[in-house]
Design a protein around this motif. Structure first.
Motif, PDB file in Angstrom:
ATOM      1  N   ILE A 199       0.991  -1.205  -0.062  1.00  0.00           N
ATOM      2  CA  ILE A 199       0.314   0.150  -0.371  1.00  0.00           C
ATOM      3  C   ILE A 199       0.549   1.345  -0.077  1.00  0.00           C
ATOM      4  O   ILE A 199       2.375   1.279   0.574  1.00  0.00           O
ATOM      5  N   PRO A 242      -3.010  10.267   2.322  1.00  0.00           N
ATOM      6  CA  PRO A 242      -3.322  10.743   3.808  1.00  0.00           C
ATOM      7  C   PRO A 242      -3.940  10.223   5.067  1.00  0.00           C
ATOM      8  O   PRO A 242      -4.493   8.736   3.902  1.00  0.00           O
ATOM      9  N   GLY A 243      -4.174  10.223   5.921  1.00  0.00           N
ATOM     10  CA  GLY A 243      -4.211   9.522   6.651  1.00  0.00           C
ATOM     11  C   GLY A 243      -5.070   9.559   7.045  1.00  0.00           C
ATOM     12  O   GLY A 243      -5.859  10.744   6.886  1.00  0.00           O
ATOM     13  N   ARG A 244      -6.245   8.936   8.114  1.00  0.00           N
ATOM     14  CA  ARG A 244      -7.479   9.030   8.762  1.00  0.00           C
ATOM     15  C   ARG A 244      -7.200  10.035   9.423  1.00  0.00           C
ATOM     16  O   ARG A 244      -6.925  10.073  10.555  1.00  0.00           O
ATOM     17  N   LEU A 299     -11.595  15.211  13.370  1.00  0.00           N
ATOM     18  CA  LEU A 299     -11.455  15.642  12.955  1.00  0.00           C
ATOM     19  C   LEU A 299     -11.295  17.089  13.982  1.00  0.00           C
ATOM     20  O   LEU A 299     -11.811  16.578  14.712  1.00  0.00           O
TER      21      LEU A 299
END
Lengths: 799, 337
Positions: free
Chosen positions: B91, B96-98, B101
């Motif tokens: 992978i 971008p990461g998770r 918020l």
């Protein structure tokens, strides 16, 4: 106020540059906002060379010139046929510029010939009174240059902001007096004590009937005047100060107003019936047509100058149309007065008029300067028309001005300023402000009549500090009583709420407190809803900002709309702010919290997981908030708010009281706001949450790491679909079972092979004892009871 | 089995040990030398035929070798297992990461908090007041009677009830003084309203009001406190200028300018080429104001100041249009976190 440097120089020996004078005034509290040259603001008036003079046959009284400024060629029509010849360098106003006498220069077409710009005379250029020929330069003059550069004309003008307490500075003479006070530069005192001319007696009668409105009224009669255009020097100074000329008499009254700060008014003597001037209150319903043509209905509190029949002038504010000076006027009455500033101001406000005159009367004119202004105007008129006849000055002054006597001592001065200033300094400053009597450390000062801003000891302290220089004053830290106050609980709470929402990914917004009344009407509220009873502004900026908000919703929706139209489709925002309801005392203001979520729940894009927001996103936020604040907010399904979907909304309760709502907005309303689904909102009254919040913080149950292991048992059963989860929770909570720590919902399933109208639900029951490791048989026993109870109560079947 | 034979096995094992590259190599090696049919196991079995002395010696040697190889294999295996974990995943980890918020507070709220935090350590108490005010609190009690030309300085929104939207935070001074006994120190942030709107004015904006009343607070102290404030907010080297000014509710009054933060004093559009920017108005509380709240001006004196939050935020963040604050566009809000 506009202050031309060259005019200042007439009264004071200016010993510095305009820039430095500006700084001196600014640091003395009279902020100079701009230094500019009105000639340069006329636009491009430049030297051009005439390349060619053409005389087309179809043009009679004009000829066509081709000219250049060195860059472009312009064709210009001119009537000065006999003055122009090729090779000449002349003054040329380009299209878009303005002449000294306020003519806008445009591109014209005459008989198909385009004329761009115009030649100007020395008068039109504002450099001399000569009107009958063009402004022509020698042939070797550089072209394309500003004529004012070529003629070395510099007229720097200061734009000075005069604070409302200093009416005495609203004149050129006033500014020079102030400059003299600050710098000590030599002042050329204006004195017109002796008028060396034979005076005729005053042919009329003056009576002050309203002595509250008029403190002093002086005037004189002049016969044989000839009304016409003002001399060039008057026109030029009016131009520098941004005023339009009217005629020589009116211009001279305006000139004196600018120079001395005393408004004057000139009447046509023949319009004053019986030569009788009455200063009185207006009669009810009395009407007056003003100089600007507007007819006003006077109020009993208005002060007017009237003849025996009717009001002629709105005193101190604006003259009347009928009694003004016209071309045919030969006899005039010149008025110089001192009116009550409050009366002039309130009258001006009542009729929404501010003039150069009322502006000065409101800010207090110098009562002792009244006759001086009359004499100055007479002097200027006589210079133009030496043969006129002038009457004596009639001066009604029933109650002569008494300056206040201000007592102050050194101790007071030092106490306010916080440091000791030498006695000599203080003396020298105070003596510049009025008549001083001094006994030991005590002073008694009677300020000069033009310094009506001085009435208290504190005013004198400011003068001392100002003349000493604010920058010279030491900077110290207060010697103060020690105390400190705990931050107010509602402010702490609001901060906490903001912190929590921020951690949940919400952005704080600040919206206007006034909104469009239509945006509340659009919410489909019940006609008796309190939120429709809005407080209205009487003078809003626009209809869309005309009522005080009763809910934060319209503001949040407006912000959402602004965003969605500018590439932001996913939004989580909140606002903490006040809503306003009518109340007996001012208004009821309440601090509310509003939330808005819109768009998709975005996950990592490369996982391809994006889904529209749904009710549980909103509900989760509220539940997590409730946990974070330790406030047991209760979400009761089916909000009563008519703008929410009843099936997708909640009313929020705390301790049995309704504190807000949350849910999906109705699509029809969202569309009215030019927005789209999904869109969820919530609103809470924060003020009712403060006290419960602080109460909850006091009751914290502390959990410890487990000493004995827990164990769980699952129950999966099938029951009717419409049994709400809340009911199951409530049922289990009421069982009050030993060892049961918590129940988790682990699975919910509908569809094959579960029969229609039913659902399969899996619950996990966690058991733990505080004092021993639970044995299987202990758990089994309890768990079987639960299962049985659950099945019986909800008519569920194990699966 | 001969001694030479054993030596040969030993040499071979040590050589192959060095050459091990993977876990499967390792497995093969184990089988070849240490397994049931492995050469060392075999050799141990075969030495039974040797004379006792020699058997003992060779046996010990072989066991030693076996132990050595087993230990080496164990550490080699760990080494290889570590290496195994370093292998790249299938992978792209530059994706971008998770991200959890995280929102933000409004820049004006942020500036208000900062301003208050300068004063609270000095014992100033944060207070607020109503936004819908009476003529009395907004004007009259502040020594601005109805006919006063100073009312022109503040274009006022009126309500049908005769009340008004406060034009400044100064009415909080009056309310705070009435609610307390001197000495007192307050700092009062809030929304204020004036009826004008363009690039530089908004009909709603924010002010922070400060008030200190005590027995000996002087004009020099006011300069001291304001200088401290300006340097806390705009930095140690900030140049300051104090000018006389006029407010009906203070006497003497002043305005404070800071050296233009945009051009550094050279002159630019923001400072109208003066090199200075006006930051606040202040002064000694007017005796009429003290009288309006029944404080004896002979015993108590103090200072008050008021500053515009938007102006400070605009200077701090280089914002040139006041409307941005109230449009609340996400990109704008995200700048402040």
């Amino acid at each position: 106020m506009r202050v031309p440097i060259t005019w200042l120089a007439e009264f004071i020996d200016l010993r510095d540059t305009p820039e430095k004078i500006a700084e001196i005034l600014t640091l003395a509290g009279h902020e100079v906002e701009e230094i500019f040259d009105p000639y340069r603001k006329l636009g491009e008036i430049v030297s051009v060379k005439i390349l060619e003079v053409l005389r087309p046959e179809d043009l009679r009284e004009v000829c066509l010139c081709k000219v250049t400024d060195g860059k472009e060629v312009y064709t210009v029509l001119t009537t000065a046929i006999d003055q122009v010849k090729s090779g000449q360098v002349v003054a040329f106003a380009k299209p878009g510029s303005m002449t000294f006498d306020h003519r806008r220069i445009e591109t014209k077409v005459v008989k198909g010939y385009e004329s761009k710009g115009s030649f100007v005379s020395p008068f039109e250029a504002g450099v001399s009174e000569i009107k009958d020929r063009l402004l022509i330069f020698s042939e070797e003059t550089e072209i394309g240059k500003s004529i004012y550069d070529l003629l070395q004309i510099k007229e720097p003008v200061l734009e000075v902001a005069i604070t409302p307490n200093r009416g005495d500075l609203l004149s050129i003479y006033g500014i020079t007096r102030e400059l003299h006070l600050i710098t000590g530069w030599d002042l050329k005192v204006l004195s017109l004590d002796k008028e060396k001319l034979p005076l005729i007696s005053y042919p009329g009668r003056i009576e002050i009937q309203d002595t509250d409105g008029c403190y002093r009224y002086a005037g004189r009669y002049l016969r044989g005047v000839k009304v016409g255009e003002s001399p060039f020097f008057v026109l030029k100074r009016l131009f520098l100060c941004g005023q339009r000329p009217i005629n020589n008499i009116v211009d001279i009254t305006n000139y004196v107003l600018l120079e001395l700060g005393q408004p004057l008014h000139a009447f046509d003597w023949n319009k004053i019936r019986g030569g009788e001037i009455l200063i009185r209150r207006a009669n009810p319903q009395e009407k007056l047509t003003l100089l600007d043509g507007r007819e006003i209905e006077l109020h009993e509190k208005d002060l007017v100058i009237a003849d025996r029949e009717e009001a002629l002038v709105l005193a101190g504010i604006m003259g009347g149309e009928s009694s003004g000076v016209s071309e045919s006027t030969e006899e005039i009455f010149l008025e110089s007065a001192w009116f009550n500033p409050k009366r002039i101001r309130l009258s001006g406000q009542r009729h929404r008029i501010t003039t150069e005159s009322s502006y000065r009367f409101e800010r207090k004119v110098d009562p002792e300067g009244i006759p001086l202004a009359l004499k100055r105007a007479t002097e200027l008129i006589l210079a133009l028309m030496p043969n006129i006849e002038v009457s004596e000055i009639v001066d009604q002054y029933p109650c002569p001005y008494q300056p206040p006597s201000i007592d102050i001592n050194l101790r007071k001065i030092h106490k306010i300023l916080g440091f000791e200033l030498g006695r000599e300094k203080i003396d020298s400053f105070l003596f510049k402000l009025g008549e001083v009597k001094c006994e030991g450390e005590a002073y008694s000062i009677r300020p000069f009549s033009y310094r009506q801003d001085l009435s208290l000891p504190e005013d004198l302290v400011e003068e001392i500090a100002r003349l000493y220089g604010y920058d010279q004053i030491p900077t110290t830290f207060p010697k103060a009583t020690i105390f400190s106050a705990r931050p107010r609980s509602d402010l702490i709470f609001n901060k906490k709420v903001k912190e929590i929402l921020r951690a949940f990914g919400f952005y704080e917004t600040i919206n206007y407190s006034f909104i469009n009344p239509g945006s509340i009407e659009a919410l489909n509220l019940n006609p008796t809803d309190r939120r429709l009873d809005v407080i209205r502004l009487t003078n809003p900026i626009s209809h869309s900002l005309s009522v005080m908000r009763t809910t934060l919703l319209p503001g949040l929706l407006e912000t959402a709309r602004f965003n969605i139209h500018r590439e932001v489709e996913n939004l989580r925002i909140f606002e903490v702010g006040k809503v306003f309801y009518p109340a007996k005392d001012l208004a009821e203001e309440r601090e509310f919290l509003g939330l808005l979520l819109m768009g998709d729940m975005v996950k990592t894009p490369w996982e391809g997981k994006k889904r529209p927001l749904d009710l549980f996103d909103l509900k989760g936020v509220l539940e997590a908030m409730s946990l974070a604040m330790k406030l047991p907010l209760q979400l009761r399904p089916g909000s009563e708010e008519p703008f929410l979907k009843a099936g997708q909304s909640f009313d929020i309760y705390l301790e049995g009281k309704r504190v807000g709502y949350a849910g999906a907005m109705k699509k029809l309303i969202i569309e009215d706001f030019d927005l789209k689904e999904p869109l969820f909102v919530a609103e809470l009254d924060l003020e009712v949450l403060v006290e419960p919040y602080f109460r909850a913080q006091k009751n914290i149950t502390v959990n410890k790491p487990p000493k004995y292991p827990s164990t769980f048992r699952d129950i999966t059963c099938v029951m009717e679909k419409n049994i709400p989860f809340e009911a199951i929770e409530k049922f289990l909570l009421n069982l009050k079972l030993p060892y049961l720590e918590k129940v988790d919902l682990v699975a919910l399933y509908e569809g094959e092979p579960i029969p229609q109208g039913h659902k399969s639900i899996s619950l996990r029951f966690w058991y733990r004892a505080e004092d021993h490791t639970l044995r299987d048989e202990e758990v089994e026993k309890i768990h079987e009871d639960i299962a049985k109870g659950l099945f019986d109560h909800f008519r569920a079947k194990p699966r | 089995m001969k001694i030479e034979e054993i030596q040969r096995i030993k040499d071979e094992a040590l050589r192959e040990l060095r050459a091990l590259r993977s876990l499967s190599d390792l497995e093969n090696f184990k089988v070849k030398f240490l397994g049931k049919k492995g050469s060392i196991t075999q050799a141990l079995r075969e030495i039974k035929g040797l004379p006792l002395e020699e058997r003992k010696k060779t046996g010990a040697e072989l066991n030693q070798l076996r132990q050595y190889l087993e230990d080496e294999l164990e550490s080699k295996k760990r080494e290889l297992l570590f290496l195994e974990e370093d292998k790249p995943l299938d992978i792209d980890i530059t994706l971008p990461g998770r991200r959890p918020l995280y929102g933000g507070v409004h820049p004006l709220a942020k500036v208000i908090d900062e301003l208050c935090e300068v004063f609270t350590p000095l014992g100033f108490e944060v207070v607020t007041g109503p936004e819908i005010e009476s003529e009395y609190y907004n004007f009259t009690a502040l020594n601005i009677p109805e006919w006063h030309p100073a009312r022109d300085m503040q274009a006022t929104f009126y309500l049908q009830s005769g009340a008004l939207l406060r034009t400044h935070t100064s009415p909080i001074q009056i309310r705070a003084m009435l609610a307390r006994k001197p000495p007192l120190r307050i700092i009062a942030p809030g929304k204020v309203y004036r009826c004008d709107a363009d690039v530089r004015h908004s009909p709603m904006f924010h002010q922070v009001e400060g008030l200190m009343v005590d027995r000996e607070v002087s004009f020099s102290d006011l300069k001291g406190v304001l200088s401290y404030f300006a340097r806390e907010v705009f930095g140690e080297g900030t140049r300051l200028r104090f000018r006389p000014s006029y407010f009906p509710f203070t006497e003497p009054s002043l305005e404070m300018d800071i050296g233009c933060v945009i051009c550094g004093g050279e002159g630019c559009r923001v400072c109208s080429n003066t090199g200075w920017i006006e930051i606040l108005g202040a002064g000694m509380v007017h005796p009429e104001v003290l009288r309006a709240v029944n404080y004896d001006p002979e015993q108590w004196q103090g200072f008050a100041f008021g500053l515009g939050v938007e102006r400070i935020a605009m200077l701090k963040y280089g914002i040139d249009d006041i409307r941005l604050f109230f449009e609340n566009h996400l990109y704008f809000l995200e700048s402040f976190k």
